[in-house]
Design an enzyme around this catalytic site. Structure first.
Site, PDB file in Angstrom:
ATOM      1  N   LEU A   1       0.631  -1.320   0.040  1.00 53.48           N
ATOM      2  CA  LEU A   1      -0.140   0.185   0.392  1.00 53.48           C
ATOM      3  C   LEU A   1       1.256   1.454   0.183  1.00 53.48           C
ATOM      4  O   LEU A   1       2.389   1.872   0.659  1.00 53.48           O
ATOM      5  CB  LEU A   1      -0.420  -0.237   0.998  1.00 53.48           C
ATOM      6  CG  LEU A   1      -1.673  -0.749   1.441  1.00 53.48           C
ATOM      7  CD1 LEU A   1      -2.760  -1.129   2.475  1.00 53.48           C
ATOM      8  CD2 LEU A   1      -2.928  -1.196  -0.349  1.00 53.48           C
TER       9      LEU A   1
ATOM     10  N   ASP B   1       2.943  -5.715   2.878  1.00 53.36           N
ATOM     11  CA  ASP B   1       3.247  -4.995   3.810  1.00 53.36           C
ATOM     12  C   ASP B   1       3.134  -6.133   4.384  1.00 53.36           C
ATOM     13  O   ASP B   1       3.388  -5.181   5.564  1.00 53.36           O
ATOM     14  CB  ASP B   1       2.310  -4.127   3.960  1.00 53.36           C
ATOM     15  CG  ASP B   1       1.779  -3.377   3.104  1.00 53.36           C
ATOM     16  OD1 ASP B   1       2.316  -2.456   3.123  1.00 53.36           O
ATOM     17  OD2 ASP B   1       0.322  -3.535   2.303  1.00 53.36           O
TER      18      ASP B   1
ATOM     19  N   GLU C   1       4.985  -4.425  12.338  1.00 53.37           N
ATOM     20  CA  GLU C   1       5.396  -3.358  13.817  1.00 53.37           C
ATOM     21  C   GLU C   1       3.738  -2.871  14.096  1.00 53.37           C
ATOM     22  O   GLU C   1       2.980  -3.026  15.133  1.00 53.37           O
ATOM     23  CB  GLU C   1       5.682  -1.617  13.512  1.00 53.37           C
ATOM     24  CG  GLU C   1       5.119  -0.630  14.989  1.00 53.37           C
ATOM     25  CD  GLU C   1       5.627   0.686  15.167  1.00 53.37           C
ATOM     26  OE1 GLU C   1       6.040   0.659  13.797  1.00 53.37           O
ATOM     27  OE2 GLU C   1       6.187   1.096  15.791  1.00 53.37           O
ATOM     28  N   ASP C   2       2.601  -2.926  12.699  1.00 55.65           N
ATOM     29  CA  ASP C   2       1.505  -2.533  12.858  1.00 55.65           C
ATOM     30  C   ASP C   2       1.026  -3.912  13.298  1.00 55.65           C
ATOM     31  O   ASP C   2      -0.281  -3.983  13.872  1.00 55.65           O
ATOM     32  CB  ASP C   2       0.983  -1.800  11.458  1.00 55.65           C
ATOM     33  CG  ASP C   2       1.675  -0.966  11.115  1.00 55.65           C
ATOM     34  OD1 ASP C   2       1.828  -0.457  11.359  1.00 55.65           O
ATOM     35  OD2 ASP C   2       2.072  -0.657   9.575  1.00 55.65           O
TER      36      ASP C   2
ATOM     37  N   ARG D   1      -4.769  -5.414   5.000  1.00 55.60           N
ATOM     38  CA  ARG D   1      -3.220  -6.193   6.108  1.00 55.60           C
ATOM     39  C   ARG D   1      -4.148  -6.937   6.767  1.00 55.60           C
ATOM     40  O   ARG D   1      -2.959  -7.286   7.646  1.00 55.60           O
ATOM     41  CB  ARG D   1      -2.588  -4.971   6.571  1.00 55.60           C
ATOM     42  CG  ARG D   1      -2.219  -4.313   4.902  1.00 55.60           C
ATOM     43  CD  ARG D   1      -1.367  -3.016   5.143  1.00 55.60           C
ATOM     44  NE  ARG D   1       0.113  -4.321   6.712  1.00 55.60           N
ATOM     45  CZ  ARG D   1       0.824  -3.853   7.383  1.00 55.60           C
ATOM     46  NH1 ARG D   1       0.817  -2.002   7.371  1.00 55.60           N
ATOM     47  NH2 ARG D   1       1.674  -4.005   8.504  1.00 55.60           N
TER      48      ARG D   1
ATOM     49  N   ARG E   1      -6.108   5.091  10.064  1.00 56.16           N
ATOM     50  CA  ARG E   1      -6.103   3.495  10.345  1.00 56.16           C
ATOM     51  C   ARG E   1      -6.365   2.893  11.669  1.00 56.16           C
ATOM     52  O   ARG E   1      -6.451   1.883  11.931  1.00 56.16           O
ATOM     53  CB  ARG E   1      -4.399   2.927  10.361  1.00 56.16           C
ATOM     54  CG  ARG E   1      -4.239   3.283   9.222  1.00 56.16           C
ATOM     55  CD  ARG E   1      -4.446   2.207   8.314  1.00 56.16           C
ATOM     56  NE  ARG E   1      -3.779   2.511   6.674  1.00 56.16           N
ATOM     57  CZ  ARG E   1      -3.079   1.991   5.830  1.00 56.16           C
ATOM     58  NH1 ARG E   1      -2.024   1.138   7.334  1.00 56.16           N
ATOM     59  NH2 ARG E   1      -2.880   2.336   4.540  1.00 56.16           N
TER      60      ARG E   1
ATOM     61  N   HIS F   1       0.863   7.565  10.680  1.00 57.51           N
ATOM     62  CA  HIS F   1       0.391   7.199  11.575  1.00 57.51           C
ATOM     63  C   HIS F   1       0.786   8.014  11.996  1.00 57.51           C
ATOM     64  O   HIS F   1       1.407   9.488  12.149  1.00 57.51           O
ATOM     65  CB  HIS F   1       1.335   5.533  11.264  1.00 57.51           C
ATOM     66  CG  HIS F   1       0.442   5.057  10.959  1.00 57.51           C
ATOM     67  ND1 HIS F   1       1.286   3.589  10.602  1.00 57.51           N
ATOM     68  CD2 HIS F   1      -0.457   4.154  10.976  1.00 57.51           C
ATOM     69  CE1 HIS F   1       0.967   3.068   9.658  1.00 57.51           C
ATOM     70  NE2 HIS F   1      -0.121   3.165  10.260  1.00 57.51           N
TER      71      HIS F   1
ATOM     72  N   CYS G   1       8.955   0.852  12.016  1.00 61.80           N
ATOM     73  CA  CYS G   1       7.329  -0.333  11.538  1.00 61.80           C
ATOM     74  C   CYS G   1       7.834  -1.715  11.244  1.00 61.80           C
ATOM     75  O   CYS G   1       7.227  -2.549  11.108  1.00 61.80           O
ATOM     76  CB  CYS G   1       7.312   0.270   9.996  1.00 61.80           C
ATOM     77  SG  CYS G   1       7.982   0.657   8.286  1.00 61.80           S
TER      78      CYS G   1
HETATM   79  C1  CIR Z   1       0.714   0.661   4.977  1.00 63.32           C
HETATM   80  O1  CIR Z   1       0.743   1.186   4.126  1.00 63.32           O
HETATM   81  O2  CIR Z   1      -0.049   0.095   5.357  1.00 63.32           O
HETATM   82  C2  CIR Z   1       2.549   0.183   4.400  1.00 63.32           C
HETATM   83  N1  CIR Z   1       2.209   0.463   3.880  1.00 63.32           N
HETATM   84  C3  CIR Z   1       2.765   1.416   5.986  1.00 63.32           C
HETATM   85  C4  CIR Z   1       2.834   0.954   7.038  1.00 63.32           C
HETATM   86  C5  CIR Z   1       4.035   1.608   7.944  1.00 63.32           C
HETATM   87  N2  CIR Z   1       4.109   0.956   9.037  1.00 63.32           N
HETATM   88  C6  CIR Z   1       4.596   1.255  10.166  1.00 63.32           C
HETATM   89  O3  CIR Z   1       4.746   2.344   9.929  1.00 63.32           O
HETATM   90  N3  CIR Z   1       4.696   0.999  11.291  1.00 63.32           N
END
Ligand code: CIR
Length: 275
Positions: free
Chosen positions: A23, A66, A71-72, A91, A142, A170, A267
């Protein structure tokens, strides 16, 4: 049990072949170079492995471009693990493999309590900033208030504060922390209200360091090492001075290709503090 002190362990997840389909908030000026992205992610992983004793590599998932942004998927607060419900639907299933790994790591010497967020909560770990007993949660495209409410129930001993995200994907796209009392933020007008709210909540012993580049405002602390983004000289010189003041070594990593998919330094890992 600070994540800015000695670490017990870490989780990382490799860059998938499908990463070109990750993404992106905006189309990058130049396309992602997969080989370079892979090399940058490998260098990051090596830095984590060099400074954290136990690093688990979660299996790559080609169905989730992704997935390297691990981290997410979860919030680690001491020995409480909250498995997240990621904001982007595409995701959402990344969290399952991470939950399985935490479950397999749990033992009598490593007593983890594993919680889960449930609908309608959505939360990306990139919206979670921990400083001491405080957990700041970005309200972003998000992450939502239902997640903040559930976190308050799951982690009643932590002080949880919602922070409206005025800029960036974020909360931690524009700020992070150098320690439990030193906030790091991008020196940009939309970020000031966010930084002031965090500072006011932390109280008078906290301070904020500003850097001119938003990307450089996300740093990764690995115990006595500060990992920063290479390629932002003005920010780097400020960060090197701060690191020297705290007696930290600095590693500068160029993450240009991950940045094109909105990835920051924090992340690509989940860090478990020593307690
Ligand atoms: C997203 O849009 O979810 C991923 N392309 C990027 C997520 C980055 N996550 C983070 O910095 N914790």
């Amino acid at each position: 049990m600070s994540i800015y002190g000695p670490l017990h362990s870490a989780l990382v997840r490799p860059l998938p072949r499908s990463f070109l389909s990750a993404l992106k908030k905006h189309k990058p000026e130049t396309p992602i170079d997969w080989d370079l992205a892979h090399a940058q992610h490998e260098a990051y992983t090596k830095a984590v492995q060099a400074h954290v004793a136990n690093v688990t590599v979660v299996p790559v998932d080609e169905n989730h471009p992704d997935c390297c942004f691990i981290e997410d998927t979860a919030i680690v607060s001491g020995r409480d693990i909250v498995i997240s419900r990621i904001g982007a639907e595409s995701r959402r299933d990344e969290s399952g493999a991470v939950a399985n790994v935490f479950e397999s790591l749990r033992s009598s010497d490593f007593a983890l309590t594993i919680h889960r967020l449930f609908a309608p909560a959505t939360l990306d770990g990139g919206d979670v900033l921990q400083m001491g007993e405080h957990i700041f949660v970005g309200l972003s495209e998000r992450s939502n208030k239902a997640a903040v409410d559930q976190l308050k129930d799951l982690l009643p001993t932590r002080k949880i504060t919602a922070v409206p995200v005025a800029d960036g994907l974020h909360l931690k796209s524009v700020l992070s922390a150098l320690s439990d009392s030193v906030l790091l933020a991008a020196d940009l007008p939309p970020v000031y209200a966010m930084a002031s709210q965090i500072l006011e909540t932390l109280g008078s012993s906290a301070r904020c360091v500003y850097v001119p580049d938003a990307i450089a405002a996300n740093v990764l602390r690995l115990d006595r090492v500060l990992v920063i983004q290479a390629g932002y000289p003005k920010s780097e010189s400020i960060l090197r001075k701060e690191a020297e003041r705290e007696g930290l070594d600095v590693i500068a990593l160029n993450m240009s290709e991950l940045t094109k998919a909105d990835g920051a330094l924090t992340c690509c890992s989940l860090l478990v503090p020593q307690i």
